[in-house]
Design a protein around this motif. Structure first.
Motif, short mmCIF file in Angstrom:
data_model
loop_
_atom_site.label_atom_id
_atom_site.label_comp_id
_atom_site.label_asym_id
_atom_site.label_seq_id
_atom_site.Cartn_x
_atom_site.Cartn_y
_atom_site.Cartn_z
N ALA A 1 0.84 -1.20 0.00
CA ALA A 1 0.00 0.00 0.00
C ALA A 1 0.87 1.25 0.00
CB ALA A 1 -0.93 0.00 1.21
N LYS A 2 2.04 1.17 0.65
CA LYS A 2 2.93 2.32 0.73
C LYS A 2 3.74 2.46 -0.56
CE LYS A 2 6.23 3.71 4.06
NZ LYS A 2 6.95 3.24 5.21
N GLU A 3 4.16 1.34 -1.11
CA GLU A 3 5.12 1.41 -2.23
C GLU A 3 4.48 1.56 -3.60
OE1 GLU A 3 8.65 -1.10 -0.03
OE2 GLU A 3 7.88 -1.86 -1.92
N LEU A 4 3.26 1.03 -3.79
CA LEU A 4 2.65 1.15 -5.11
C LEU A 4 2.11 2.57 -5.29
CD1 LEU A 4 0.71 -2.21 -5.70
CD2 LEU A 4 3.04 -1.58 -6.32
N PRO A 5 2.23 3.14 -6.51
CA PRO A 5 1.72 4.51 -6.69
C PRO A 5 0.21 4.58 -6.49
CG PRO A 5 2.41 3.52 -8.79
CD PRO A 5 2.80 2.56 -7.72
N GLU A 6 -0.26 5.74 -6.04
CA GLU A 6 -1.70 5.95 -5.76
C GLU A 6 -2.57 5.55 -6.95
OE1 GLU A 6 -3.52 7.54 -3.19
OE2 GLU A 6 -1.81 7.68 -1.81
N ILE B 1 -5.50 -3.00 -4.65
CA ILE B 1 -4.94 -4.12 -3.87
C ILE B 1 -6.07 -4.86 -3.17
CG2 ILE B 1 -3.37 -4.77 -1.99
CD1 ILE B 1 -1.97 -2.02 -2.48
N VAL B 2 -6.14 -6.16 -3.43
CA VAL B 2 -7.07 -7.03 -2.68
C VAL B 2 -6.20 -7.87 -1.76
CG1 VAL B 2 -8.67 -8.97 -2.86
CG2 VAL B 2 -8.76 -7.12 -4.55
N ARG B 3 -6.50 -7.83 -0.44
CA ARG B 3 -5.69 -8.62 0.47
C ARG B 3 -6.42 -9.93 0.79
NH1 ARG B 3 -6.54 -8.24 6.03
NH2 ARG B 3 -8.71 -7.69 6.36
N LEU B 4 -5.69 -10.87 1.36
CA LEU B 4 -6.32 -12.16 1.67
C LEU B 4 -7.21 -12.03 2.91
CD1 LEU B 4 -6.44 -15.20 0.94
CD2 LEU B 4 -4.71 -15.55 2.71
N VAL B 5 -8.48 -12.38 2.75
CA VAL B 5 -9.38 -12.46 3.90
C VAL B 5 -9.85 -13.91 3.93
CG1 VAL B 5 -11.51 -11.61 4.95
CG2 VAL B 5 -10.07 -10.05 3.63
N ASP B 6 -9.25 -14.68 4.83
CA ASP B 6 -9.48 -16.13 4.85
C ASP B 6 -10.03 -16.53 6.22
OD1 ASP B 6 -9.36 -18.87 4.79
OD2 ASP B 6 -7.30 -19.00 4.07
N PRO B 7 -11.25 -17.10 6.25
CA PRO B 7 -11.79 -17.53 7.54
C PRO B 7 -10.86 -18.51 8.26
CG PRO B 7 -13.45 -17.70 5.80
CD PRO B 7 -12.16 -17.36 5.13
N GLY C 1 -17.09 -8.82 -13.25
CA GLY C 1 -16.41 -7.52 -13.13
C GLY C 1 -16.37 -7.04 -11.68
N GLU C 2 -16.88 -7.86 -10.74
CA GLU C 2 -16.93 -7.45 -9.32
C GLU C 2 -15.64 -7.81 -8.61
OE1 GLU C 2 -20.04 -8.91 -6.64
OE2 GLU C 2 -21.32 -8.68 -8.39
N LEU C 3 -15.11 -6.84 -7.86
CA LEU C 3 -13.90 -7.09 -7.07
C LEU C 3 -14.28 -7.27 -5.61
CD1 LEU C 3 -11.17 -4.50 -8.11
CD2 LEU C 3 -11.03 -6.96 -8.12
N PRO C 4 -13.53 -8.10 -4.86
CA PRO C 4 -13.74 -8.10 -3.40
C PRO C 4 -13.33 -6.73 -2.87
CG PRO C 4 -12.19 -9.81 -4.08
CD PRO C 4 -12.45 -8.97 -5.28
N GLU C 5 -13.61 -6.45 -1.59
CA GLU C 5 -13.23 -5.16 -1.02
C GLU C 5 -11.73 -4.90 -1.25
OE1 GLU C 5 -14.16 -4.87 3.13
OE2 GLU C 5 -13.32 -2.85 3.21
N THR C 6 -11.39 -3.70 -1.72
CA THR C 6 -9.97 -3.41 -1.96
C THR C 6 -9.43 -2.54 -0.82
OG1 THR C 6 -10.58 -1.47 -3.27
CG2 THR C 6 -10.19 -3.51 -4.49
N VAL C 7 -8.10 -2.49 -0.75
CA VAL C 7 -7.46 -1.70 0.30
C VAL C 7 -7.71 -0.22 0.03
CG1 VAL C 7 -5.19 -1.05 1.22
CG2 VAL C 7 -5.71 -3.46 0.72
N ASP C 8 -8.11 0.51 1.09
CA ASP C 8 -8.34 1.95 0.97
C ASP C 8 -6.97 2.62 1.17
OD1 ASP C 8 -8.72 4.62 1.74
OD2 ASP C 8 -10.73 4.21 2.51
N ARG C 9 -6.43 3.19 0.08
CA ARG C 9 -5.06 3.71 0.14
C ARG C 9 -4.95 4.89 1.10
NH1 ARG C 9 -2.56 1.66 -4.47
NH2 ARG C 9 -0.62 2.50 -3.66
#
Ligand code: NDP
Length: 315
Positions: A80-85, A90-96, A303-311
């Protein structure tokens, strides 16, 4: 045309091999998973989705048309810090399963502290036979900073084991059986009633250094700490002072500013610190690849993405 999905990872040895086997199997019929080093120039140009595990961001930047990356890690603060705005989402792993594993670790180490294991371990090393008064779970209050995927499951598991649990998050929450708080006043309330403090917030600009001398001063005397989030959320020097003054009784640490923890770091030999090598909730390959495959397949179909990281928030 078959979709080529780059896989970019800094993992070595066994872990890398596990992904290299499991990802193509799970994504069979959806796309071909290729390590970054095997991509041709046209494949780099064409890539719109990549799977990443703590990647070198230069390699991510070398795919100019990426729309999003799916991380195999839950914590994505570096990405989140290194990729340009204006870079890929970014979708992170959300695994039960990861929440289950983390809640098991939180319960295990809370019980370790609750049943005075550090004290009995120290007594054994001195050949001392001294009984201490038993506290019941309902007499041991546990506070959890962070009520996300991992924090909520951990809180409920502690609750089910008889501990009074209060939790803190950024936004207000209502979770049956838990006392929840938000905001800075809420933080002090939770700290003030935490005989054991469990830290499960992501590392962001707001949480860096959150667990410092100010936070320790709000904890009851003799409280213990479990940090399973990220090293920089904790101020190491302030922790040493709080342990050495006796204000804190013990700390269980799984995450550090620098990993592996440097050989000469004072935490290694500190009697009141338990050092773990970042093992509280490792990604489980089998369940993670299934989730990644489902998310990519759903995106391709709808075309639906899971929740993405809020930069802006950083998580
Ligand atoms: P989530 O994003 O699901 O949850 C994060 C929680 O922290 C949310 O409740 C969020 O509040 C809260 N939070 C974030 N910022 C603040 C803030 N400034 N003030 C108050 N609360 C805040 O993350 P996960 O539960 O999936 O993971 C948490 C962290 O655990 C990861 O980021 C990672 O660093 C670490 N981790 C460690 C592992 C290990 O093995 N040691 C393994 C996996 C993850 P709100 O709900 O309001 O958004």
């Amino acid at each position: 045309m078959t979709l080529v999905i780059p896989f970019i990872s800094s993992a070595g040895g066994q872990e890398r091999q596990a992904w290299k086997t499991a990802l193509p199997e799970a994504l069979d019929g959806i796309g071909i998973v290729k390590p970054f080093s095997d991509l041709s120039a046209p494949e780099r140009q064409a890539a719109t989705i990549a799977i990443v595990a703590n990647p070198d961001s230069k390699e991510v930047a070398a795919l100019p048309n990426l729309k999003w990356v799916h991380s195999l890690w839950a914590g994505v603060e570096r990405l989140a810090k290194e990729l340009p705005e204006d870079g890929p989402m970014i979708v992170r792993l959300v695994d039960p399963q990861m929440a289950e594993t983390m809640s098991e670790a939180v319960l295990a180490w809370s019980l370790f502290l609750h049943r005075d294991m550090p004290c009995y371990g120290a007594q054994q090393r001195r050949s001392e036979w001294i009984e201490h008064e038993l506290k019941l779970p309902e007499e041991r209050r546990i506070g959890i900073l962070g009520l996300g995927n991992l924090g909520q499951r951990s809180a409920l598991r502690l609750r089910a084991n008889g501990f009074p649990v209060s939790g803190w998050s950024r936004s207000e929450k209502h979770i049956e059986g838990l006392e929840t708080h938000a905001g800075s006043d809420g933080l002090d309330t939770v700290l003030g009633q935490s005989d054991i403090l469990v830290v499960l917030v992501p590392l962001t600009a707001e949480t860096a250094g959150l667990v410092d001398s100010r936070a320790f001063s709000k904890l009851p005397r003799g409280a213990a700490l479990i940090n399973f989030s990220r090293g920089p959320v904790l101020n190491d020097g302030d922790l040493l002072k709080a342990l050495d003054s006796g204000h804190l009784s013990h700390a269980v640490l799984d995450v550090f500013d620098q990993e592996p923890l440097p050989q000469k770091h004072p935490f290694w030999l500190h009697e009141k610190i338990t050092v773990l090598p970042h093992i509280s909730a490792p990604t489980v390959t089998r369940t993670a690849v299934r989730i990644v495959a489902q998310n990519i397949s759903r995106y391709l179909q709808t075309g639906e993405l899971p929740e993405t990281v809020d930069r802006g928030r950083g998580y």
